[in-house]
Design a protein around this motif. Sequence first.
Motif, PDB file in Angstrom:
ATOM      1  N   MET A   1       0.697  -1.203   0.011  1.00  0.00           N
ATOM      2  CA  MET A   1       0.032   0.081  -0.163  1.00  0.00           C
ATOM      3  C   MET A   1       0.882   1.288   0.116  1.00  0.00           C
ATOM      4  O   MET A   1       1.901   1.457   0.945  1.00  0.00           O
ATOM      5  CB  MET A   1      -0.734   0.085   1.255  1.00  0.00           C
ATOM      6  N   LYS A   2       0.619   2.125  -0.996  1.00  0.00           N
ATOM      7  CA  LYS A   2       1.342   3.427  -1.020  1.00  0.00           C
ATOM      8  C   LYS A   2       0.960   4.499  -0.105  1.00  0.00           C
ATOM      9  O   LYS A   2      -0.089   4.657   0.130  1.00  0.00           O
ATOM     10  CB  LYS A   2       1.407   3.938  -2.411  1.00  0.00           C
ATOM     11  N   VAL A   3       2.183   5.088   0.467  1.00  0.00           N
ATOM     12  CA  VAL A   3       1.647   6.242   1.450  1.00  0.00           C
ATOM     13  C   VAL A   3       1.081   7.567   0.415  1.00  0.00           C
ATOM     14  O   VAL A   3       0.271   8.089   0.942  1.00  0.00           O
ATOM     15  CB  VAL A   3       2.916   6.842   2.032  1.00  0.00           C
ATOM     16  N   SER A   4       1.360   7.443  -0.773  1.00  0.00           N
ATOM     17  CA  SER A   4       0.824   8.530  -1.532  1.00  0.00           C
ATOM     18  C   SER A   4      -0.683   8.419  -1.857  1.00  0.00           C
ATOM     19  O   SER A   4      -1.334   9.177  -2.208  1.00  0.00           O
ATOM     20  CB  SER A   4       1.735   8.558  -3.049  1.00  0.00           C
ATOM     21  N   PRO A 213       6.207  12.330  11.069  1.00  0.00           N
ATOM     22  CA  PRO A 213       5.891  12.064   9.434  1.00  0.00           C
ATOM     23  C   PRO A 213       6.127  10.650   8.972  1.00  0.00           C
ATOM     24  O   PRO A 213       6.996  10.010   9.454  1.00  0.00           O
ATOM     25  CB  PRO A 213       6.644  13.249   8.606  1.00  0.00           C
ATOM     26  N   VAL A 214       5.507  10.247   8.134  1.00  0.00           N
ATOM     27  CA  VAL A 214       5.793   9.105   7.292  1.00  0.00           C
ATOM     28  C   VAL A 214       6.534   9.156   6.120  1.00  0.00           C
ATOM     29  O   VAL A 214       6.366  10.039   5.172  1.00  0.00           O
ATOM     30  CB  VAL A 214       4.376   8.357   6.755  1.00  0.00           C
ATOM     31  N   ARG A 215       7.995   8.844   6.388  1.00  0.00           N
ATOM     32  CA  ARG A 215       8.968   9.027   5.071  1.00  0.00           C
ATOM     33  C   ARG A 215       9.267   7.887   4.055  1.00  0.00           C
ATOM     34  O   ARG A 215       9.751   7.948   3.315  1.00  0.00           O
ATOM     35  CB  ARG A 215      10.283   9.351   6.052  1.00  0.00           C
ATOM     36  N   ALA A 216       8.573   6.595   4.615  1.00  0.00           N
ATOM     37  CA  ALA A 216       8.526   5.525   3.767  1.00  0.00           C
ATOM     38  C   ALA A 216       7.526   5.819   2.620  1.00  0.00           C
ATOM     39  O   ALA A 216       6.707   6.375   2.504  1.00  0.00           O
ATOM     40  CB  ALA A 216       8.234   4.259   4.474  1.00  0.00           C
ATOM     41  N   ASP A 217       8.029   5.022   1.491  1.00  0.00           N
ATOM     42  CA  ASP A 217       7.059   5.000   0.272  1.00  0.00           C
ATOM     43  C   ASP A 217       6.030   4.158   0.449  1.00  0.00           C
ATOM     44  O   ASP A 217       4.714   4.441   0.138  1.00  0.00           O
ATOM     45  CB  ASP A 217       7.871   4.555  -0.865  1.00  0.00           C
ATOM     46  N   LYS A 218       6.112   2.924   1.106  1.00  0.00           N
ATOM     47  CA  LYS A 218       5.009   2.106   1.532  1.00  0.00           C
ATOM     48  C   LYS A 218       4.581   2.114   2.941  1.00  0.00           C
ATOM     49  O   LYS A 218       5.435   2.102   3.827  1.00  0.00           O
ATOM     50  CB  LYS A 218       5.467   0.681   1.168  1.00  0.00           C
ATOM     51  N   LYS A 301      -1.302  12.120   4.237  1.00  0.00           N
ATOM     52  CA  LYS A 301      -0.242  11.015   4.287  1.00  0.00           C
ATOM     53  C   LYS A 301       0.163  10.722   5.686  1.00  0.00           C
ATOM     54  O   LYS A 301       1.279  10.379   5.863  1.00  0.00           O
ATOM     55  CB  LYS A 301       0.801  11.259   3.270  1.00  0.00           C
ATOM     56  N   SER A 302      -0.508  10.955   6.498  1.00  0.00           N
ATOM     57  CA  SER A 302      -0.434  10.797   7.864  1.00  0.00           C
ATOM     58  C   SER A 302      -0.762   9.314   8.457  1.00  0.00           C
ATOM     59  O   SER A 302      -1.692   8.763   7.922  1.00  0.00           O
ATOM     60  CB  SER A 302      -0.856  11.959   8.903  1.00  0.00           C
ATOM     61  N   THR A 303      -0.303   9.080   9.606  1.00  0.00           N
ATOM     62  CA  THR A 303      -0.707   7.911  10.177  1.00  0.00           C
ATOM     63  C   THR A 303      -2.054   7.863  10.737  1.00  0.00           C
ATOM     64  O   THR A 303      -2.847   6.898  10.932  1.00  0.00           O
ATOM     65  CB  THR A 303       0.407   7.220  11.402  1.00  0.00           C
ATOM     66  N   LEU A 304      -2.373   9.189  11.019  1.00  0.00           N
ATOM     67  CA  LEU A 304      -3.657   9.174  11.526  1.00  0.00           C
ATOM     68  C   LEU A 304      -4.749   9.198  10.271  1.00  0.00           C
ATOM     69  O   LEU A 304      -5.913   8.528  10.783  1.00  0.00           O
ATOM     70  CB  LEU A 304      -3.969  10.763  12.097  1.00  0.00           C
ATOM     71  N   ILE A 305      -4.785   9.677   9.036  1.00  0.00           N
ATOM     72  CA  ILE A 305      -5.617   9.260   8.214  1.00  0.00           C
ATOM     73  C   ILE A 305      -5.708   8.015   7.733  1.00  0.00           C
ATOM     74  O   ILE A 305      -6.703   7.443   7.210  1.00  0.00           O
ATOM     75  CB  ILE A 305      -5.460  10.371   7.125  1.00  0.00           C
ATOM     76  N   MET A 306      -4.469   7.232   7.852  1.00  0.00           N
ATOM     77  CA  MET A 306      -4.504   5.693   7.593  1.00  0.00           C
ATOM     78  C   MET A 306      -5.308   4.930   8.674  1.00  0.00           C
ATOM     79  O   MET A 306      -6.166   4.219   8.250  1.00  0.00           O
ATOM     80  CB  MET A 306      -2.926   5.354   7.652  1.00  0.00           C
ATOM     81  N   MET A 307      -5.147   5.350   9.979  1.00  0.00           N
ATOM     82  CA  MET A 307      -6.011   4.858  11.053  1.00  0.00           C
ATOM     83  C   MET A 307      -7.400   4.799  10.700  1.00  0.00           C
ATOM     84  O   MET A 307      -8.320   3.936  10.585  1.00  0.00           O
ATOM     85  CB  MET A 307      -5.738   5.320  12.283  1.00  0.00           C
ATOM     86  N   ILE A 308      -8.013   6.176  10.401  1.00  0.00           N
ATOM     87  CA  ILE A 308      -9.522   6.321  10.005  1.00  0.00           C
ATOM     88  C   ILE A 308      -9.846   5.608   8.808  1.00  0.00           C
ATOM     89  O   ILE A 308     -10.970   5.058   8.664  1.00  0.00           O
ATOM     90  CB  ILE A 308      -9.843   7.677  10.016  1.00  0.00           C
TER      91      ILE A 308
END
Length: 341
Positions: A1-4, A213-218, A301-308
């Motif tokens: 899954m891409k961070v982008s 911040p999420v610096r990884a691409d995946k 691209k934050s861990t927070l939007i990934m969680m929701i």
Amino acid sequence: MKVSDFDYDLPEELIAQKPADPRDESQLMVLDRNTGRITEGIFKEIVNFIEPGDTIVLNNTEVIPARLYGKKEETGGKVEFLLLTETGLDTWEVLVKPGRKVKIGTRVVFGDNDLIAEVKGRTDFGGRVVEFEYDGVFAEVLDKLGEMPLPPYITKELEKKEQYQTVYAQKRGAAAAPTAGLHFTEEVLDQLEDKGINIATITLHVGLGTFRPVRADKVEEHDMHAEYYEVTDKAAKTINQTKEVGGKVIAVGTTVTRTLETVGSEDGYVAADKGWTDIFIYPGYEFKVVDELLTNFHLPKSTLIMMISAFAGYDKVMSAYQQAIDKKYRFYSFGDAMLIT
């Protein structure tokens, strides 16, 4: 899954620079994660969306004035500290600017020699381990010298420090506010209790894990920094009793969600516990404890939007964010609220 995949375009004018006044007058978007249906209102109407017997779980951490400005004892060069985690007596993990110039052994002076820090080591996230010297009580020295550690996208100074603190904050230790809780007033909390809605409190001291911040691409390659949490016997009992009678557990914020999912068992019950969590929740995660989630509108691209997105579904979340942008909701720490049911 891409961070982008979790990127989106936000007009700068929608980044809230101060909280709503009064704070319970912020907008509220209610997203049904099963149907995608959206209802809109004002935050103080949240009591209408929660049923008697349900339990709201709050994070009672208190933000400390964690940003310090000092100078090197030897050269006078300016140094900025952000206190993250107390790891021992007078010993802290900190972020430092400019980091590359602050080496082990460097001594940094704050105020009129009110506080002195000596760098003892490095952390695995690029920070420093420092030991403080001072006279008196550390909390009082920090209150005198420190500033509230507002995120960089908030460019205006606070009128009052209390604006970046929940009304129920009790336990000092956070480097950032659990911002979903900033919408609550004493009046809203009273209305919830009067309706027969339970209120439980846990503690998670917000630190680097929440806002790094999420610096990884995946997505899967990102490592969360651990944060300290506590769940009391009282809170666990309230949550478990709610589960037993078929009520819903509503987490106020991503910090509460991370804590409850850390201590939760596969059958949805929680145990009193304290320790460190580095849980990282992103799409594909199966929630065990949390039934509904109150949150803000988060950075791309934050861990927070990934969680929701894990909680409500990627497509529904991204669609809701676009609607919020179109209707000019206020975003980020001082912005408006979303209740995901």
